[in-house]
Design a protein around this motif. Structure first.
Motif, PDB file in Angstrom:
ATOM      1  N   GLU A   1      35.920  -5.190  74.661  1.00  0.00           N
ATOM      2  CA  GLU A   1      37.110  -5.899  74.211  1.00  0.00           C
ATOM      3  C   GLU A   1      37.348  -7.167  75.020  1.00  0.00           C
ATOM      4  O   GLU A   1      37.973  -8.116  74.549  1.00  0.00           O
TER       5      GLU A   1
ATOM      6  N   SER B   1      34.168 -11.932  71.814  1.00  0.00           N
ATOM      7  CA  SER B   1      34.496 -11.632  70.419  1.00  0.00           C
ATOM      8  C   SER B   1      35.272 -10.319  70.275  1.00  0.00           C
ATOM      9  O   SER B   1      35.305  -9.745  69.188  1.00  0.00           O
TER      10      SER B   1
ATOM     11  N   ARG C   1      33.711  -7.440  68.485  1.00  0.00           N
ATOM     12  CA  ARG C   1      33.427  -7.547  67.044  1.00  0.00           C
ATOM     13  C   ARG C   1      32.031  -8.075  66.755  1.00  0.00           C
ATOM     14  O   ARG C   1      31.597  -8.064  65.604  1.00  0.00           O
ATOM     15  N   GLU C   2      31.360  -8.570  67.761  1.00  0.00           N
ATOM     16  CA  GLU C   2      30.016  -9.098  67.583  1.00  0.00           C
ATOM     17  C   GLU C   2      29.128  -8.646  68.732  1.00  0.00           C
ATOM     18  O   GLU C   2      29.619  -8.213  69.780  1.00  0.00           O
TER      19      GLU C   2
ATOM     20  N   GLU D   1      43.462  -5.907  64.275  1.00  0.00           N
ATOM     21  CA  GLU D   1      42.245  -6.187  63.512  1.00  0.00           C
ATOM     22  C   GLU D   1      42.562  -6.948  62.223  1.00  0.00           C
ATOM     23  O   GLU D   1      41.909  -7.941  61.899  1.00  0.00           O
TER      24      GLU D   1
ATOM     25  N   LYS E   1      34.257 -15.144  58.014  1.00  0.00           N
ATOM     26  CA  LYS E   1      34.210 -14.257  59.175  1.00  0.00           C
ATOM     27  C   LYS E   1      34.470 -14.947  60.506  1.00  0.00           C
ATOM     28  O   LYS E   1      34.709 -14.283  61.518  1.00  0.00           O
TER      29      LYS E   1
ATOM     30  N   TYR F   1      37.735 -14.207  62.621  1.00  0.00           N
ATOM     31  CA  TYR F   1      37.740 -12.825  63.096  1.00  0.00           C
ATOM     32  C   TYR F   1      36.729 -12.639  64.217  1.00  0.00           C
ATOM     33  O   TYR F   1      36.980 -11.918  65.180  1.00  0.00           O
ATOM     34  N   ARG F   2      35.580 -13.325  64.126  1.00  0.00           N
ATOM     35  CA  ARG F   2      34.504 -13.128  65.096  1.00  0.00           C
ATOM     36  C   ARG F   2      34.820 -13.754  66.445  1.00  0.00           C
ATOM     37  O   ARG F   2      34.620 -13.122  67.483  1.00  0.00           O
TER      38      ARG F   2
END
Length: 657
Positions: free
Chosen positions: A93, A97, A100-101, A319, A436, A439-440
């Motif tokens: 976290e 990212s 998320r990546e 999210e 994306k 979000y990424r």
């Protein structure tokens, strides 16, 4: 190996050595951690570090680089903290990212690094957009995009190079030719003598270099940078190298002839540069040992900080909230209204948006002097100039990618698809990059794509599709579909003001057939809010676009029925409150759209109503849509195709339930 140290001091050469050996030592540590099961995956760049390091050293730190997954040297040379990189590689976290990546699929605005996607080619077009931003601002800057020899087979490579050449963009395209894709050798990848030979076909300079020679890479990129800025032209560079590990560690190297490892092992970029420094008395063997031990100690300290097992705090609200960048407040309409056709309202909205946002760039085929296929931008060149109203080559993907590059560099852009059908050629950029990216790694994609869509105009299978459902499935996009001139203007200005990617659908049959009152001044309408066209007691029709006018026409022709009509206006995000309210008003719901039935957006609305409003229903939700065929050309066939021809039957069945 000859090293050209022209204009480089001893101190610079020693700093270059540290920059080169540092990612090598990190890689060696990563391979150890991989074997220990402490990291999950690794794409090794051992043997080709000189390209990433040399290229990065040759650029200013505020010049954007579009790297790939084997370019650790870009990240380390830009001095990204290793402990945070380790957190990123673990999916922490606290990485770049938020978990998320993985690996190098992330970017960083402060470091001017744009995160890659797995499709490789799109990075090249983003570089075009950033270079265009430099050109528009008259900045002495370049952008640089990496690709591999495999990536040159992708269509995006050809589109990006062509756009850069036609527009005269200061961008450097850097091919790392390391001999293999995953396992496919170059003999099966292309049939020219050298990839750099492709440069002449695009009217640009091409240079082939030894990618294992750090100073040759540095000097070539430095020269190319100066040329690109001075001449305002792109440069293609092919750097020859070799991948000493597999595509990624799980792939192995059994497909590579052993002799190649021996041959290229002698050309190891780190060993060769060390030898050069030793021969020129800039380093001693003891110095090398000391530097390596110092760097290893630093790496171990960062590993201790970064290799921590911290569980991710899962928060669904965060999210979902991170899909979109915050949108600005709406601007209320004021002043008088004037009767305008749908097409004129669009044109006026676009014109006022250009005045409101000096950083807005319009791009599309034939949109400049010609005014676009539907004349919506007619006269815009005279008002705003060709820098802001740009004809594009016929390459949808590269232009969408360039639009994203403009956004990264602080511009807004509108891309006009000549027909919505042609968006298929830009699909990858839209669904995998635009949608994306926020979000990424928190990077907004401030791009509006205008989509002239729909049938009823006798244009046949490739100019008549209603393809909005392709995009409502993609998180991160916004999908807008107005039905009235007032909404057409207000939602277009809102889409342009919004920093998120918006697919803006315009029904071609409404352009000159629908008129209505439109506020003269600049205003915006909130994206995500439906409009109650009229209330009703007998049946509710939920629709958008052309369906709104079909529903109104039907209600007028059947005054005995009390028909409520809800115009969704926005399909993503949806106004669920308005949907629930109109379901509750009648208990009988018809979902109407021009798109084909199977997989059409009506299915999503019907499913949501069945799941969340079942207790309010007095009959099953009914869908009225077009036939599950391509859109036919002949008038009688097209009329039969369209959902409107089945509207009466659907409503009568629903009423009779």
């Amino acid at each position: 190996m000859y090293f050209d140290r022209s204009n480089l001091s001893d101190a610079q050469l020693l700093s270059f050595y540290r920059a080169l050996v540092y990612p090598r030592l990190i890689e060696e540590k990563m391979l150890l951690l991989l074997r220990q099961g402490k990291i999950s995956k690794w794409f090794s760049g051992i043997g080709q570090e000189a390209i990433a390091v040399g290229a990065t050293l040759a650029l200013d730190t505020d010049e954007w680089i579009m790297p790939l997954h084997r370019n650790l040297g870009v990240f380390t040379t830009r001095e990204m903290p290793l402990d945070k990189l380790l957190l990123q590689w673990q999916g922490s976290e606290s990485g770049y990212s938020k978990g998320r990546e993985r690996s190098f699929h992330f970017g960083s605005q402060p470091h001017h690094i744009c995160g890659m996607i797995s499709h490789l080619g799109p990075q090249l077009s983003i570089a075009d957009g950033i270079a265009l931003a430099h050109k528009l601002r008259k900045e002495n800057k370049v952008s640089l995009a990496f690709t591999g020899e495999g990536g040159t087979s992708e269509g995006e490579f050809h589109e990006a190079l062509n756009v850069a050449a036609v527009w005269g963009l200061p961008v450097i395209f850097l091919i790392e030719n390391n001999g293999y894709g995953l396992s496919t050798p170059v003999s099966e990848q292309y049939n020219c003598a050298s990839l750099v030979d492709k440069a002449i076909g695009y009217g640009m300079e091409g240079i082939k270099i030894d990618g294992n020679n750090l100073l040759e890479v540095y000097q070539t990129i430095s020269t190319a940078r100066a040329y690109a800025i001075q001449e305002q032209k792109p440069v293609l560079i092919e750097a020859m190298t070799f991948r000493m590990r597999g595509h990624e560690e799980a792939s192995g190297v059994k497909y590579v002839p052993p002799a190649l490892f021996e041959e290229w092992g002698k050309k190891d970029p780190v060993i060769q540069f060390e030898t050069f420094l030793l021969e020129n008395n800039l380093l001693t063997a003891n110095d090398i040992k000391t530097i390596r031990e110092e760097l290893k100690h630093s790496i171990e300290a960062d590993v201790a900080k970064g290799l921590v097992d911290t569980p991710i705090t899962v928060d669904t609200h965060i999210e979902i909230n991170d899909l979109y960048a915050p949108a600005p407040a709406t601007v209320a309409a004021s002043g008088p209204k004037t009767e305008k056709r749908f097409i004129n309202a669009l044109s006026e909205g676009l014109k006022q948006a250009m005045e409101q946002h000096p950083e807005l760039i319009l791009m599309g085929q034939d949109i400049a002097e010609y005014g676009g296929a539907f004349k919506i931008t007619e006269g815009f060149v005279e008002l705003f100039g060709r820098e802001r109203v740009r004809n594009t080559p016929l390459c949808e993907s590269a232009i969408v990618g360039a639009a994203l590059g403009l956004s990264i560099a602080g511009f807004k852009s509108m891309v006009e698809m000549q027909f919505a059908d042609f968006v298929t050629c830009g699909f990858n950029q839209i669904v995998n990059n635009l949608a994306k990216i926020h979000y990424r790694w928190g990077q907004p994609a401030d791009v509006v794509i205008r989509m002239p869509a729909g049938g009823g105009v006798g244009a046949g299978p490739f100019h008549s599709q209603s393809n909005e459902a392709w995009f409502t499935h993609i998180p991160g996009l916004k999908v807008v579909y107005p039905a009235t001139p007032e909404d057409a203007k207000g939602l277009l200005t809102a889409a342009i003001a919004d920093p998120n990617p918006v697919m803006y659908f315009e029904h071609k049959a409404l352009y000159r057939s629908i008129s209505g009152p439109v506020p003269e001044e600049y205003y915006t309408i909130e994206i995500g809010k439906a409009r109650l066209v009229q209330p009703g007691d007998d049946v509710s029709i939920i629709t958008y676009g052309s369906g709104v006018h079909w529903a109104l026409e039907y209600a007028t022709q059947h005054p005995a029925l009390s028909i409520g009509i809800l115009d969704l206006r926005t399909l993503l995000p949806l106004d669920y409150t308005a949907i629930r309210d109109i379901v509750a008003a009648t208990g009988k719901v018809l979902v109407l759209h021009e798109d084909t039935l199977t997989g059409g957006f009506g299915a999503e609305i019907s499913a949501w109503i069945a799941e969340h409003c079942f207790h309010l229903l007095d009959a099953p939700v009914t869908r009225c849509a077009s036939l599950d065929t391509p859109v036919p050309f002949a008038g009688a066939l097209e009329k039969n195709f369209l959902a409107k021809s089945r509207l009466d039957k659907c409503i009568q069945q629903l009423i009779a339930w």
